[in-house]
Scaffold this motif. Structure first.
Motif, PDB file in Angstrom:
ATOM      1  N   SER A  93       0.728  -1.021   0.057  1.00  0.00           N
ATOM      2  CA  SER A  93       0.011   0.104  -0.069  1.00  0.00           C
ATOM      3  C   SER A  93       0.694   1.432  -0.103  1.00  0.00           C
ATOM      4  CB  SER A  93      -1.169   0.059   1.201  1.00  0.00           C
ATOM      5  OG  SER A  93      -0.121  -0.070   2.157  1.00  0.00           O
ATOM      6  N   ALA A  94       0.168   2.283  -0.178  1.00  0.00           N
ATOM      7  CA  ALA A  94       1.033   3.782  -0.447  1.00  0.00           C
ATOM      8  C   ALA A  94       0.207   4.895   0.221  1.00  0.00           C
ATOM      9  CB  ALA A  94       1.508   3.992  -1.792  1.00  0.00           C
ATOM     10  N   LEU A  95       0.671   5.867   0.904  1.00  0.00           N
ATOM     11  CA  LEU A  95       0.105   6.996   1.230  1.00  0.00           C
ATOM     12  C   LEU A  95       0.542   8.020   0.346  1.00  0.00           C
ATOM     13  CD1 LEU A  95      -0.648   6.851   5.012  1.00  0.00           C
ATOM     14  CD2 LEU A  95      -2.274   6.461   3.314  1.00  0.00           C
ATOM     15  N   LYS A 125      -1.672  16.446   5.374  1.00  0.00           N
ATOM     16  CA  LYS A 125      -2.849  16.483   4.434  1.00  0.00           C
ATOM     17  C   LYS A 125      -2.753  15.201   3.662  1.00  0.00           C
ATOM     18  CE  LYS A 125      -5.880  19.049   1.479  1.00  0.00           C
ATOM     19  NZ  LYS A 125      -5.862  20.103   0.414  1.00  0.00           N
ATOM     20  N   LEU A 126      -3.812  14.256   3.790  1.00  0.00           N
ATOM     21  CA  LEU A 126      -3.675  13.116   2.944  1.00  0.00           C
ATOM     22  C   LEU A 126      -4.263  13.481   1.488  1.00  0.00           C
ATOM     23  CD1 LEU A 126      -3.326  10.037   2.931  1.00  0.00           C
ATOM     24  CD2 LEU A 126      -5.815  10.087   3.266  1.00  0.00           C
ATOM     25  N   GLN A 127      -3.606  13.174   0.544  1.00  0.00           N
ATOM     26  CA  GLN A 127      -3.908  13.588  -0.727  1.00  0.00           C
ATOM     27  C   GLN A 127      -4.526  12.249  -1.386  1.00  0.00           C
ATOM     28  OE1 GLN A 127      -0.431  15.101  -2.611  1.00  0.00           O
ATOM     29  NE2 GLN A 127      -0.735  17.042  -2.112  1.00  0.00           N
ATOM     30  N   SER A 128      -3.835  11.098  -1.344  1.00  0.00           N
ATOM     31  CA  SER A 128      -4.557   9.909  -2.001  1.00  0.00           C
ATOM     32  C   SER A 128      -3.858   8.769  -1.252  1.00  0.00           C
ATOM     33  CB  SER A 128      -4.091  10.051  -3.489  1.00  0.00           C
ATOM     34  OG  SER A 128      -2.464   9.793  -3.448  1.00  0.00           O
ATOM     35  N   THR A 129      -4.622   7.578  -1.632  1.00  0.00           N
ATOM     36  CA  THR A 129      -4.171   6.386  -1.093  1.00  0.00           C
ATOM     37  C   THR A 129      -4.011   5.047  -1.979  1.00  0.00           C
ATOM     38  OG1 THR A 129      -6.060   5.523  -0.605  1.00  0.00           O
ATOM     39  CG2 THR A 129      -5.258   6.621   1.152  1.00  0.00           C
ATOM     40  N   VAL A 130      -3.186   4.068  -1.875  1.00  0.00           N
ATOM     41  CA  VAL A 130      -3.281   2.970  -2.788  1.00  0.00           C
ATOM     42  C   VAL A 130      -3.115   1.811  -2.035  1.00  0.00           C
ATOM     43  CG1 VAL A 130      -1.684   1.618  -4.731  1.00  0.00           C
ATOM     44  CG2 VAL A 130      -1.713   4.221  -4.645  1.00  0.00           C
ATOM     45  N   GLY A 131      -4.063   0.872  -2.139  1.00  0.00           N
ATOM     46  CA  GLY A 131      -4.197  -0.423  -1.552  1.00  0.00           C
ATOM     47  C   GLY A 131      -5.166  -0.205  -0.188  1.00  0.00           C
ATOM     48  N   TRP A 132      -5.590   0.858   0.078  1.00  0.00           N
ATOM     49  CA  TRP A 132      -6.578   1.240   1.160  1.00  0.00           C
ATOM     50  C   TRP A 132      -7.819   1.348   0.822  1.00  0.00           C
ATOM     51  CZ3 TRP A 132      -1.392   3.118   2.984  1.00  0.00           C
ATOM     52  CH2 TRP A 132      -1.122   2.736   4.205  1.00  0.00           C
ATOM     53  N   PRO A 139     -11.145   3.502   1.729  1.00  0.00           N
ATOM     54  CA  PRO A 139     -11.081   4.717   2.435  1.00  0.00           C
ATOM     55  C   PRO A 139     -11.644   4.345   3.966  1.00  0.00           C
ATOM     56  CG  PRO A 139     -11.902   5.261   0.320  1.00  0.00           C
ATOM     57  CD  PRO A 139     -11.613   3.423   0.464  1.00  0.00           C
ATOM     58  N   SER A 140     -12.473   3.530   4.071  1.00  0.00           N
ATOM     59  CA  SER A 140     -13.175   3.437   5.666  1.00  0.00           C
ATOM     60  C   SER A 140     -12.271   2.536   6.381  1.00  0.00           C
ATOM     61  CB  SER A 140     -14.465   2.411   5.349  1.00  0.00           C
ATOM     62  OG  SER A 140     -13.989   1.338   4.895  1.00  0.00           O
ATOM     63  N   ALA A 141     -10.867   2.102   5.780  1.00  0.00           N
ATOM     64  CA  ALA A 141     -10.222   1.302   6.690  1.00  0.00           C
ATOM     65  C   ALA A 141      -9.074   2.307   7.407  1.00  0.00           C
ATOM     66  CB  ALA A 141      -9.310   0.375   5.935  1.00  0.00           C
ATOM     67  N   LEU A 142      -8.937   3.558   7.125  1.00  0.00           N
ATOM     68  CA  LEU A 142      -7.994   4.553   7.496  1.00  0.00           C
ATOM     69  C   LEU A 142      -8.855   5.051   8.663  1.00  0.00           C
ATOM     70  CD1 LEU A 142      -6.437   6.278   4.383  1.00  0.00           C
ATOM     71  CD2 LEU A 142      -5.349   4.743   6.093  1.00  0.00           C
ATOM     72  N   PRO A 143      -8.056   5.542   9.839  1.00  0.00           N
ATOM     73  CA  PRO A 143      -8.635   6.009  10.977  1.00  0.00           C
ATOM     74  C   PRO A 143      -9.389   7.496  10.714  1.00  0.00           C
ATOM     75  CG  PRO A 143      -6.651   5.764  11.525  1.00  0.00           C
ATOM     76  CD  PRO A 143      -6.733   5.152   9.970  1.00  0.00           C
ATOM     77  N   ALA A 144     -10.088   8.148  11.378  1.00  0.00           N
ATOM     78  CA  ALA A 144     -10.519   9.410  10.783  1.00  0.00           C
ATOM     79  C   ALA A 144      -9.519  10.313  11.240  1.00  0.00           C
ATOM     80  CB  ALA A 144     -11.694   9.471  11.837  1.00  0.00           C
ATOM     81  N   TRP A 145      -8.587  10.126  11.939  1.00  0.00           N
ATOM     82  CA  TRP A 145      -7.421  11.311  12.068  1.00  0.00           C
ATOM     83  C   TRP A 145      -6.524  11.493  10.807  1.00  0.00           C
ATOM     84  CZ3 TRP A 145      -2.544   9.238  12.256  1.00  0.00           C
ATOM     85  CH2 TRP A 145      -2.574   7.792  12.762  1.00  0.00           C
ATOM     86  N   VAL A 146      -6.586  10.653  10.069  1.00  0.00           N
ATOM     87  CA  VAL A 146      -5.766  10.536   9.048  1.00  0.00           C
ATOM     88  C   VAL A 146      -6.182  11.318   7.762  1.00  0.00           C
ATOM     89  CG1 VAL A 146      -4.618   9.048   7.211  1.00  0.00           C
ATOM     90  CG2 VAL A 146      -4.275   8.414   9.567  1.00  0.00           C
ATOM     91  N   HIS A 147      -7.483  11.429   7.679  1.00  0.00           N
ATOM     92  CA  HIS A 147      -8.263  12.211   6.685  1.00  0.00           C
ATOM     93  C   HIS A 147      -8.049  13.553   6.742  1.00  0.00           C
ATOM     94  CE1 HIS A 147     -10.118   8.343   5.030  1.00  0.00           C
ATOM     95  NE2 HIS A 147     -10.234   7.963   6.413  1.00  0.00           N
TER      96      HIS A 147
END
Length: 102
Positions: free
Chosen positions: A74-76, A85-92, A94-102
């Motif tokens: 995966s990648a952040l 500030k989260l720009q994009s994810t690969v392999g996650w 969106p619901s798998a990331l905790p709210a504090w990462v968004h």
């Protein structure tokens, strides 16, 4: 397993480092990167370092980052200039990331 559960940040893997030491190593990396004026970097690492970097970048306690599930491969993509500030994810999902990462 009981020893780790009793002290997840202080328990040492035999021959390895504690999560607190990993946190400090990750903090040193961020400080070094910031001090060079680097505008962009690609960091390829394992999930433990990624968890600690997320805790540091989002200014969260490292205990919260231990709960971050990091899928293999995966990648952040993070924009960071003192505030993460989260720009994009690969392999996650969106619901798998905790709210504090968004």
């Amino acid at each position: 397993l009981d020893a780790w559960a009793a002290d997840p940040l202080g328990w040492r893997v035999p021959g390895g480092e504690t999560a607190n030491e990993l946190l400090e190593r990750s903090r040193d990396f961020i400080d070094d990167l910031a001090s060079t004026g680097t505008e962009a970097a690609c960091v390829v690492t394992h999930g433990g370092v990624l968890r600690m970097l997320c805790a540091l970048l989002w200014r969260e306690p490292p205990e919260r980052a231990l709960d971050l599930a990091v899928p293999f491969g995966s990648a952040l993509v993070v924009d960071w200039n003192g505030e993460a500030k989260l720009q994009s994810t690969v392999g996650w999902a969106p619901s798998a990331l905790p709210a504090w990462v968004h």
